[in-house]
Write a protein that holds these residues in place. Structure first.
Motif, short mmCIF file in Angstrom:
data_model
loop_
_atom_site.label_atom_id
_atom_site.label_comp_id
_atom_site.label_asym_id
_atom_site.label_seq_id
_atom_site.Cartn_x
_atom_site.Cartn_y
_atom_site.Cartn_z
N GLU A 215 -7.02 -2.98 -11.24
CA GLU A 215 -8.33 -3.11 -10.60
C GLU A 215 -8.29 -2.74 -9.12
O GLU A 215 -9.32 -2.78 -8.45
N TRP A 216 -7.12 -2.38 -8.61
CA TRP A 216 -7.00 -2.05 -7.19
C TRP A 216 -7.67 -0.71 -6.92
O TRP A 216 -7.45 0.26 -7.65
N PRO A 217 -8.49 -0.60 -5.88
CA PRO A 217 -9.21 0.66 -5.63
C PRO A 217 -8.25 1.79 -5.27
O PRO A 217 -7.31 1.59 -4.49
N PRO A 218 -8.47 2.98 -5.79
CA PRO A 218 -7.60 4.12 -5.46
C PRO A 218 -7.89 4.63 -4.06
O PRO A 218 -8.95 4.36 -3.49
N PRO A 219 -6.96 5.37 -3.47
CA PRO A 219 -7.22 5.95 -2.14
C PRO A 219 -8.31 7.01 -2.22
O PRO A 219 -8.55 7.61 -3.27
N THR A 220 -8.95 7.25 -1.10
CA THR A 220 -10.04 8.23 -1.06
C THR A 220 -9.48 9.65 -1.13
O THR A 220 -8.31 9.89 -0.86
N VAL A 221 -10.36 10.57 -1.46
CA VAL A 221 -9.96 11.98 -1.54
C VAL A 221 -9.51 12.49 -0.17
O VAL A 221 -8.56 13.28 -0.07
N ASP A 222 -10.17 12.05 0.88
CA ASP A 222 -9.81 12.49 2.23
C ASP A 222 -8.39 12.08 2.58
O ASP A 222 -7.64 12.85 3.21
N ILE A 223 -7.99 10.86 2.20
CA ILE A 223 -6.63 10.39 2.48
C ILE A 223 -5.61 11.25 1.74
O ILE A 223 -4.58 11.64 2.30
N ILE A 224 -5.89 11.55 0.48
CA ILE A 224 -4.96 12.37 -0.31
C ILE A 224 -4.83 13.76 0.30
O ILE A 224 -3.72 14.29 0.47
N GLU A 225 -5.96 14.38 0.64
CA GLU A 225 -5.92 15.73 1.20
C GLU A 225 -5.18 15.75 2.54
O GLU A 225 -4.43 16.68 2.84
N GLN A 226 -5.42 14.72 3.36
CA GLN A 226 -4.74 14.67 4.66
C GLN A 226 -3.23 14.60 4.49
O GLN A 226 -2.47 15.26 5.20
N ARG A 227 -2.76 13.81 3.54
CA ARG A 227 -1.32 13.68 3.31
C ARG A 227 -0.72 14.97 2.75
O ARG A 227 0.39 15.36 3.13
N LEU A 228 -1.44 15.62 1.86
CA LEU A 228 -0.92 16.83 1.24
C LEU A 228 -0.93 18.02 2.17
O LEU A 228 -0.31 19.04 1.87
N ASN A 229 -1.64 17.94 3.28
CA ASN A 229 -1.70 19.03 4.23
C ASN A 229 -0.96 18.73 5.53
O ASN A 229 -1.14 19.45 6.52
N THR A 230 -0.16 17.68 5.52
CA THR A 230 0.55 17.26 6.72
C THR A 230 2.02 17.04 6.40
O THR A 230 2.33 16.41 5.37
N PRO A 231 2.94 17.52 7.20
CA PRO A 231 4.36 17.23 6.98
C PRO A 231 4.62 15.72 7.00
O PRO A 231 3.91 14.96 7.65
N ILE A 232 5.63 15.31 6.27
CA ILE A 232 6.01 13.90 6.25
C ILE A 232 7.25 13.72 7.12
O ILE A 232 8.09 14.62 7.23
N ALA A 233 7.36 12.57 7.75
CA ALA A 233 8.45 12.33 8.69
C ALA A 233 8.92 10.89 8.60
O ALA A 233 8.14 9.99 8.29
N ILE A 234 10.20 10.69 8.85
CA ILE A 234 10.77 9.35 8.97
C ILE A 234 11.61 9.32 10.24
O ILE A 234 12.21 10.31 10.64
N ASN A 235 11.63 8.18 10.88
CA ASN A 235 12.43 7.96 12.09
C ASN A 235 13.09 6.59 11.95
O ASN A 235 12.42 5.62 11.63
N TYR A 236 14.37 6.54 12.17
CA TYR A 236 15.04 5.24 12.06
C TYR A 236 16.28 5.21 12.94
O TYR A 236 16.83 6.25 13.33
N LEU A 237 16.71 4.00 13.27
CA LEU A 237 17.91 3.79 14.06
C LEU A 237 19.09 3.60 13.12
O LEU A 237 19.09 2.72 12.26
N ASP A 238 20.09 4.44 13.27
CA ASP A 238 21.31 4.33 12.47
C ASP A 238 22.32 3.52 13.28
O ASP A 238 22.80 3.94 14.32
N THR A 239 22.61 2.33 12.78
CA THR A 239 23.48 1.41 13.52
C THR A 239 24.84 1.23 12.84
O THR A 239 25.54 0.26 13.11
N ASP A 240 25.20 2.16 11.94
CA ASP A 240 26.48 2.01 11.24
C ASP A 240 27.67 2.08 12.19
O ASP A 240 28.69 1.42 11.97
N LYS A 241 27.56 2.89 13.24
CA LYS A 241 28.68 3.07 14.15
C LYS A 241 28.49 2.31 15.46
O LYS A 241 29.22 2.55 16.43
N ILE A 242 27.56 1.39 15.51
CA ILE A 242 27.24 0.72 16.77
C ILE A 242 28.38 -0.19 17.20
O ILE A 242 29.09 -0.78 16.37
N SER A 243 28.57 -0.29 18.51
CA SER A 243 29.58 -1.20 19.07
C SER A 243 29.01 -1.79 20.36
O SER A 243 28.27 -1.13 21.08
#
Length: 617
Positions: A215-243
């Motif tokens: 019953e959850w409302p689906p996303p609008t068409v505008d939201i879908i089109e905006q995502r499909l026409n825009t690059p996706i990106a992630i940014n994160y801090l890698d702390t595996d080697k932190i000291s």
């Protein structure tokens, strides 16, 4: 070691049905067999859950069956989530399904986690503390635009209040406001109240059972089109080697461990080395026309990770070549990955390019190293895990990305002590400096907060008024609006002027009363205007306020939004505005135009500076 088909089906039964797109058998098995959550979230040799494999392969029916069975839509591989993989597939139907379930699961987790957090806080001692946020940058123009804010945090029992004036970042601008968030815990339920002090509105969300996923409302068409026409990106801090390293002070030969006083507390200074900031961008789903050149999002939005889409993308193909068309089916470009190759976990033959399922990626990865600095106090009267971390979780749950970054950082294995002051990189050219101060209101008094002494440690007592909504707030969900602010102003004045009772000989309606739809409380002579409401009473308007009201009424009449006074000819109506007032209005328009031109020039210079700072050397 190669596996047989029977061995794969036995070790990874759900993955095997997904691989062969046996969605009907998959749904039947999920309904009839007792698959546990561990089975649903089991990862194959490539690190994918059954749902993530279905999304990567583009099998919408199999993905739907797994989502109906309760698979976690927040699963990820190499930092890319199921929503991002669905976006990269370019399939709007698949993206709509996964995005809708993601939003549903977020709200579901939100309604469960907040009462749990408030339960944890209920057992912790009450406190009041201020968190000062300062954003700095080495880019001069960015530094000019960076704001600061002081979050005021009240906690008593299972109730939390946070006051802030920094709402977020949108459309190239920091969004200012005057907001209060109040969390109230009542047993296993909770509520979130948001007060907008500028608009005088309140909004309440009750953490109650929500509707079913279907019953959850689906996303609008505008939201879908905006995502499909825009690059996706992630940014994160890698702390595996932190000291962590203790900073030193003094002249060479006399160096000693560095200490500094921060808000009256003696702190040890540490540096966190080898903190890596990883930025990844994918654009294989973006049409060529939309993928060339900079995107529409502002550069600073990417730097702050407050926007889904990056502003700047240099695509480097990983499994595709520059001549390949991202719109083509991936199977037509290279031999498909066999199930033996996929489930064995073996890499490609020596010299052969890396191959994987799904669409060939067009991905860019940037890694930058930073140093973070911490000021740690061993006798600070707050507990980090019991009192502060739940507050950070609460603020992260209401979409405060900088709180999420701070939470991720301090949940590492820090040296002993409370981080009274932290300076961490956000992204590329931006740093955040967070300082805890005015603990229990000891530095400067705070209303409704009384500092007391419990043994050797200070404490505080908070009044009920800290968590009350107060008077004068209207429910934002039931407020009726008439267009934008200017439209509301025009409508209110026009309706008030049209009210016959407002045109009695001894009554005049001013702008402030018209906005409230009220008649003047005190009759005024025709040559005097009633004053706007004030706590001290109702006196005469000042000269500036009279001129302001006359300007508003005259400008409205000039565009025929207000009727002329009874018996007043149309020609005389325009003569009511004297030359001095017209000159003032013209000067105001000219000044506003000049200011806009200046802001645009500064913004263009800022965008260029940021673009140059992000280019690879």
């Amino acid at each position: 070691m190669a596996l047989t088909a029977e061995e794969v089906a036995q070790r990874y039964p759900l993955h095997w049905m997904v691989w062969n797109n046996q969605h009907e058998e998959l749904r039947s098995a999920l309904e009839t067999k007792n698959f546990t959550t561990q089975d649903l979230e089991l990862k194959d040799p490539r690190g994918r859950t059954p749902l993530l494999l279905a999304v990567t392969l583009g099998y919408i029916d199999a993905a739907n069956a797994l989502l109906d069975a309760g698979a976690d839509v927040n699963c990820e591989k190499d930092g890319w989530t199921a929503v991002q993989e669905a976006t990269a597939s370019g399939d709007p139907e698949l993206l709509a399904l996964v995005l809708s379930r993601r939003d549903y699961q977020r709200v579901l987790v939100h309604s469960i986690s907040i009462p749990d957090l408030l339960d944890k806080l209920r057992l912790a001692p009450d406190f009041y503390v201020e968190m000062k946020w300062e954003f700095t940058s080495w880019v001069p123009l960015v530094s000019r635009m960076c704001p600061f804010d002081t979050y005021k945090v009240y906690k008593r029992g299972g109730n939390v209040r946070v006051d802030t004036t920094l709402v977020g970042f949108e459309n190239n601008r920091w969004q200012r406001g005057d907001r209060t968030f109040i969390f109230r815990g009542q047993g296993r339920t909770a509520s979130l109240i948001e007060l907008d002090h500028e608009k005088g509105t309140s909004w309440t969300e009750h953490m109650e059972p929500i509707c079913r996923a279907s019953e959850w409302p689906p996303p609008t068409v505008d939201i879908i089109e905006q995502r499909l026409n825009t690059p996706i990106a992630i940014n994160y801090l890698d702390t595996d080697k932190i000291s962590f390293e203790r900073n030193k002070s003094g002249i060479w030969g006399w160096r000693q461990d560095k200490t500094e006083n921060v808000n009256g507390f003696e702190c040890k200074v540490f540096s966190a080395n080898n903190v890596e900031l990883v930025s990844k961008t994918r654009s294989e789903h973006v049409p060529r026309a939309a993928g060339t050149g900079p995107a529409s999002t502002a550069p600073l939005a990417e730097l702050l990770a407050m926007a889904e889409s990056p502003s700047f993308s240099e695509t480097t193909p990983l499994t595709a070549t520059p001549d390949e068309d991202p719109e083509e089916d991936s199977k037509s470009k290279s031999p498909p990955v066999t199930w033996q190759e996929y489930f064995s976990g073996a890499g490609p033959p020596p010299g052969a390019p890396a191959r994987d399922v799904g669409r060939p990626r067009v991905e860019t990865t940037k890694v930058q190293k930073f140093r973070a600095t911490l000021w740690l106090c061993e006798d600070y009267p707050l507990e980090l895990q019991e009192q502060i971390v739940p507050i950070l979780d609460l603020m992260s749950s209401i979409s405060s990305p900088h709180f999420a970054k701070l939470r991720d950082f301090i949940q590492m294995q820090l040296p002993a002590g409370f981080p009274v002051k932290i300076e961490i990189p956000l992204f590329h050219v931006l740093n955040a400096r967070i300082t805890f101060g005015n603990i229990f209101g000891t530095s400067s008094p705070v209303r409704h907060v009384d500092c007391i002494q419990e043994g050797e440690r200070p404490a505080c007592v908070l009044d009920d008024a800290c968590f009350d909504i107060g008077r004068g707030y209207t429910d934002a969900a039931t407020t009726t609006t008439h267009g934008d602010d200017d439209g509301l102003l025009h409508y209110a004045i026009r309706q008030s002027m049209l009210d016959p009772a407002a045109h009695q000989p001894d009554d005049q309606v001013d702008v402030w009363e018209a906005l409230r739809g009220e008649r003047p409380r005190n009759p005024s002579p025709p040559h005097e205007l009633p004053s706007p409401p004030s706590p001290s009473g109702h006196g005469l308007l000042t000269h500036e306020e009279c001129q302001l009201q006359r300007a508003i009424e005259a400008s409205l009449r000039s565009v025929s939004l207000l009727p002329a006074a009874e018996g007043e000819p149309a020609a005389e109506r325009e003569q009511d505005v004297d030359d001095e007032l017209q000159a003032a209005l013209a000067a105001s328009v000219q000044e506003h135009s000049a200011r806009q031109h200046q802001l645009l020039a500064e913004q263009r210079a800022l965008d260029e500076a940021l673009r140059l700072s992000l280019l690879d050397n």
